[in-house]
Design an enzyme around this catalytic site. Structure first.
Site, PDB file in Angstrom:
ATOM      1  N   ASP A   1       0.866  -1.181   0.000  1.00 36.78           N
ATOM      2  CA  ASP A   1       0.000   0.000   0.000  1.00 36.78           C
ATOM      3  C   ASP A   1       0.901   1.229   0.000  1.00 36.78           C
ATOM      4  O   ASP A   1       2.107   1.133   0.239  1.00 36.78           O
ATOM      5  CB  ASP A   1      -0.891  -0.002   1.254  1.00 36.78           C
ATOM      6  CG  ASP A   1      -1.760   1.240   1.349  1.00 36.78           C
ATOM      7  OD1 ASP A   1      -2.346   1.637   0.325  1.00 36.78           O
ATOM      8  OD2 ASP A   1      -1.845   1.844   2.433  1.00 36.78           O
ATOM      9  N   SER A   2       0.280   2.389  -0.200  1.00 32.75           N
ATOM     10  CA  SER A   2       1.045   3.632  -0.132  1.00 32.75           C
ATOM     11  C   SER A   2       1.494   3.921   1.305  1.00 32.75           C
ATOM     12  O   SER A   2       2.356   4.764   1.509  1.00 32.75           O
ATOM     13  CB  SER A   2       0.174   4.780  -0.643  1.00 32.75           C
ATOM     14  OG  SER A   2      -1.025   4.833   0.101  1.00 32.75           O
TER      15      SER A   2
ATOM     16  N   CYS B   1      -4.098  -1.262  -2.152  1.00 34.68           N
ATOM     17  CA  CYS B   1      -4.227   0.196  -2.250  1.00 34.68           C
ATOM     18  C   CYS B   1      -5.175   0.451  -3.414  1.00 34.68           C
ATOM     19  O   CYS B   1      -4.923  -0.008  -4.534  1.00 34.68           O
ATOM     20  CB  CYS B   1      -2.865   0.814  -2.529  1.00 34.68           C
ATOM     21  SG  CYS B   1      -2.912   2.598  -2.817  1.00 34.68           S
TER      22      CYS B   1
ATOM     23  N   CYS C   1     -11.109   3.148  -0.461  1.00 37.48           N
ATOM     24  CA  CYS C   1      -9.781   3.581  -0.018  1.00 37.48           C
ATOM     25  C   CYS C   1      -9.495   2.769   1.239  1.00 37.48           C
ATOM     26  O   CYS C   1     -10.381   2.620   2.097  1.00 37.48           O
ATOM     27  CB  CYS C   1      -9.797   5.081   0.291  1.00 37.48           C
ATOM     28  SG  CYS C   1      -8.282   5.648   1.108  1.00 37.48           S
TER      29      CYS C   1
ATOM     30  N   GLU D   1      -5.143   9.260   9.651  1.00 38.61           N
ATOM     31  CA  GLU D   1      -3.740   9.191  10.074  1.00 38.61           C
ATOM     32  C   GLU D   1      -3.486  10.025  11.323  1.00 38.61           C
ATOM     33  O   GLU D   1      -2.545   9.756  12.070  1.00 38.61           O
ATOM     34  CB  GLU D   1      -2.817   9.609   8.926  1.00 38.61           C
ATOM     35  CG  GLU D   1      -2.994   8.645   7.767  1.00 38.61           C
ATOM     36  CD  GLU D   1      -1.736   8.388   6.959  1.00 38.61           C
ATOM     37  OE1 GLU D   1      -0.770   9.127   7.111  1.00 38.61           O
ATOM     38  OE2 GLU D   1      -1.762   7.421   6.170  1.00 38.61           O
TER      39      GLU D   1
ATOM     40  N   HIS E   1      -7.993   3.288   3.867  1.00 35.38           N
ATOM     41  CA  HIS E   1      -8.103   3.948   5.177  1.00 35.38           C
ATOM     42  C   HIS E   1      -9.543   3.965   5.697  1.00 35.38           C
ATOM     43  O   HIS E   1      -9.766   4.062   6.893  1.00 35.38           O
ATOM     44  CB  HIS E   1      -7.657   5.410   5.081  1.00 35.38           C
ATOM     45  CG  HIS E   1      -6.184   5.616   5.028  1.00 35.38           C
ATOM     46  ND1 HIS E   1      -5.405   5.179   3.999  1.00 35.38           N
ATOM     47  CD2 HIS E   1      -5.330   6.231   5.905  1.00 35.38           C
ATOM     48  CE1 HIS E   1      -4.135   5.530   4.225  1.00 35.38           C
ATOM     49  NE2 HIS E   1      -4.076   6.157   5.372  1.00 35.38           N
TER      50      HIS E   1
HETATM   51  N1  DGL Z   1      -4.179   3.697   0.510  1.00 36.71           N
HETATM   52  C1  DGL Z   1      -4.669   4.651  -0.442  1.00 36.71           C
HETATM   53  C2  DGL Z   1      -5.875   4.064  -1.186  1.00 36.71           C
HETATM   54  O1  DGL Z   1      -6.402   3.018  -0.841  1.00 36.71           O
HETATM   55  C3  DGL Z   1      -5.032   5.958   0.199  1.00 36.71           C
HETATM   56  C4  DGL Z   1      -3.873   6.784   0.703  1.00 36.71           C
HETATM   57  C5  DGL Z   1      -3.133   7.531  -0.380  1.00 36.71           C
HETATM   58  O2  DGL Z   1      -3.622   8.535  -0.911  1.00 36.71           O
HETATM   59  O3  DGL Z   1      -2.032   7.102  -0.665  1.00 36.71           O
HETATM   60  O4  DGL Z   1      -6.303   4.645  -2.138  1.00 36.71           O
END
Ligand code: DGL
Length: 279
Positions: A17-18, A80, A191, A159, A193
C-alpha cells in the site's frame, strides 16, 4: 517436482500500500488465511498516492513489486485502491507471480449487495478520477447508476487518529450529503483507510445503505486463487523461519509500527526501512 510445489506453498504473500491503509487488507488475510506468511510494504516516504498522476503511481507500484519479488513472494495483493485503479493493468502485465487488486473484488461485492442498482463509491481523487470502480461495476451490472465522490480529507483524519471525532463527523456530512440524497443503497469504501472510520461513514449514510469494504472480498478471492493454483500454505510456518509476518516501509518505521499495532492488534515487533528508490 513435489518439493518445488511444497516450497512454493510456503512462500509468503506480498501485500503493499502507499502507507498504513493496506493493513486493513492484511488484517483480513490474517483472519481468512491464518497459516499464510505475509511480507508487507508500506510506502510511507511517498504517501499519499491519491493526489499523484497515473505515471507516478505506476512507477512507485512497479518498484514495490520488484522489491516484493526479491523477497520471494508467491503472489501479490495490491492493497491500495489508488494503485489498483491506476497501475493494475501495467503491474499484471509484468508481474511474474499471480497478482490481485482491490477494485475487482470491491465491484464484485457491490454488485452482489445492491438491490436498487444505485451504488456510491468514495475514494481518493485519483481513484475516483480514474473511474476504475465505475467501469468494473458497469461490466457486472450494465444498468447500474454509479456515483463517485472523492473524500481527500479522510486519509489525513484517519492518520491523525481522529477515528471517532466531531471533526470527522462534520467532514463526512459535507462529503456524503450528495450521496445520501441520491438514494444509493450500497457504498464502496474505495480507499484502504476508510474502514477505520466505518462507524462515522455508516452513521452519516444511515442504516439503509450497505457499506462494502473490498478488503474482505480481496482476501476471499486471493484465497480462491491460491487454492486453484495449489499454492495455499500447508500449515503454520515453523518458528525460527524469520516470523510469520514481515513489515517494511520506506520511512518512519517506528511511527508505522505504533499505528500498525492499532489496526491489526497482532503485536508487530519490528518494521524495517527500505530504500525503495533502488528498485
Ligand atoms: N491507501 C490509499 C488508497 O487506498 C489511500 C492513501 C493515499 O492517498 O495514498 O487509495
Amino acid at each position: 517436482m513435489q518439493t518445488d510445489t511444497q516450497q512454493i506453498k510456503n512462500l509468503p504473500i506480498g501485500v503493499f500500500d502507499s502507507g498504513i491503509g493496506g493493513l486493513t487488507v492484511v488484517r483480513e488475510i490474517m483472519k481468512q488465511m491464518p497459516d499464510e506468511r505475509i511480507v508487507y510494504f508500506g510506502d510511507t516516504a511517498r504517501v499519499p498516492y491519491g493526489n499523484k498522476s497515473k505515471e507516478t503511481v505506476t512507477k512507485f507500484s512497479e518498484q514495490i513489486v520488484r522489491f516484493l519479488i526479491q523477497q520471494n513472494v508467491k503472489a501479490i495483493a495490491v492493497a491500495c485502491n489508488t494503485a489498483s485503479a491506476q497501475a493494475f493493468p501495467a503491474l499484471r502485465e509484468s508481474c511474474p507471480v499471480p497478482i490481485l487488486g482491490v477494485i475487482e473484488a470491491g465491484a464484485d461485492s457491490a454488485a452482489a449487495a445492491t438491490g436498487n442498482k444505485k451504488i456510491g463509491v468514495i475514494g481518493t481523487a485519483s481513484t475516483i478520477g480514474s473511474e476504475a470502480y465505475q467501469k468494473a461495476i458497469l461490466s457486472r451490472v450494465p444498468d447500474a447508476e454509479v456515483i463517485g465522490r472523492s473524500c481527500p480529507l479522510f486519509v489525513p483524519l484517519v492518520e491523525e487518529g481522529l477515528w471517532e471525532d466531531p471533526v470527522t463527523d462534520e467532514i463526512a456530512r459535507r462529503y456524503l450529503e450528495e450521496l445520501c440524497n441520491r438514494g444509493i443503497d450500497t457504498l464502496i469504501l474505495g480507499c484502504t483507510h476508510y474502514p477505520l472510520i466505518r462507524g462515522t461513514i455508516g452513521r452519516t449514510m444511515g442504516e439503509g445503505v450497505k457499506l462494502v469494504d473490498p478488503a474482505y472480498e480481496t482476501a476471499r478471492e486471493l484465497k480462491n486463487l491460491l487454492a486453484q493454483k495449489n499454492m495455499l500454505a500447508d500449515g503454520r510456518p515453523a518458528l525460527g523461519e524469520g516470523g510469520q509476518y514481515e513489515f517494511y516501509v520506506s520511512d518512519m518505521a517506528d511511527k508505522f509500527k505504533t499505528f500498525a499495532n492499532m489496526i491489526i492488534r497482532y503485536g508487530i515487533l519490528s518494521a524495517r526501512t527500505v530504500d525503495i528508490e533502488k528498485y
